[in-house]
Design a protein around this motif. Structure first.
Motif, PDB file in Angstrom:
ATOM      1  N   SER A  53       4.442  -7.957  -3.011  1.00 19.85           N
ATOM      2  CA  SER A  53       5.212  -6.785  -3.401  1.00 19.85           C
ATOM      3  C   SER A  53       5.865  -7.062  -4.747  1.00 19.85           C
ATOM      4  O   SER A  53       6.522  -8.082  -4.929  1.00 19.85           O
ATOM      5  N   THR A  66      10.775  -2.978  -1.735  1.00 20.82           N
ATOM      6  CA  THR A  66       9.947  -2.452  -0.657  1.00 20.82           C
ATOM      7  C   THR A  66      10.769  -2.405   0.607  1.00 20.82           C
ATOM      8  O   THR A  66      11.424  -3.387   0.986  1.00 20.82           O
ATOM      9  N   HIS A  91      -1.257 -10.525  -0.424  1.00 20.24           N
ATOM     10  CA  HIS A  91      -0.550  -9.296  -0.783  1.00 20.24           C
ATOM     11  C   HIS A  91       0.842  -9.672  -1.303  1.00 20.24           C
ATOM     12  O   HIS A  91       1.559 -10.443  -0.675  1.00 20.24           O
ATOM     13  N   ILE A 148      -7.341 -12.873   0.956  1.00 17.99           N
ATOM     14  CA  ILE A 148      -6.513 -11.787   0.435  1.00 17.99           C
ATOM     15  C   ILE A 148      -5.048 -12.232   0.476  1.00 17.99           C
ATOM     16  O   ILE A 148      -4.578 -12.731   1.487  1.00 17.99           O
TER      17      ILE A 148
END
Length: 151
Positions: free
Chosen positions: A140, A144, A138, A136
């Motif tokens: 942005s 943020t 992640h 995974i």
């Protein structure tokens, strides 16, 4: 081949080298009859044009014989009674079972055995799961707010 003959199985068809390429290991389709569970050719997983025929008395005896091996890649059940076929298929330890056919399958279905006949399944989405190490990441994509301790 010799293992079956030495153990007392009878060759009722094939069993010789076919015509064709002069070099290599080739065997014409071979049928062994009167094969018993004590014979090596009964217990081993033979990948070749060989079938070992073992007589049985009833369904329970057939299931016991089918499961009396440490392998379980595929099973084939031939009968006109579909209720019987499903009952036997459920009781036989095999990764894949065909009823009234042989090796006809949709390639999107899982392929694989049980016991010492393989690990996991391949074919269709099952291949992706089996051969994938999920990670995974992640990211942005906008502003943020990152909370900081003590600030």
């Amino acid at each position: 081949m010799l293992s079956g003959l030495d153990a007392g199985a009878g060759v009722v068809g094939g069993g010789s080298r076919p015509g064709g390429p002069p070099h290599g290991n080739y065997l014409s389709p071979t049928v062994f009859a009167d094969v018993t569970p004590a014979m090596r050719i009964f217990r081993e997983e033979i990948f070749g044009p060989v079938v070992c025929v073992t007589p049985f008395d009833n369904d329970d005896n057939a299931i016991e014989l089918a499961n009396a091996t440490s392998y379980g890649l595929a099973a084939y059940i031939w009968t006109r009674d579909l209720t019987r076929a499903h009952r036997v298929a459920h009781a036989v330890d095999a990764g894949m079972t065909w009823i009234n056919s042989h090796n006809v399958r949709d390639l999107r279905t899982p392929f694989g055995g049980v016991k010492s006949s393989g690990l996991g399944r391949e074919g269709g989405a099952h291949s992706l799961d089996f051969y994938t190490e999920t990670r995974i990441v992640h990211v942005s994509l906008g502003d943020t707010h990152v909370p900081r301790f003590g600030v």
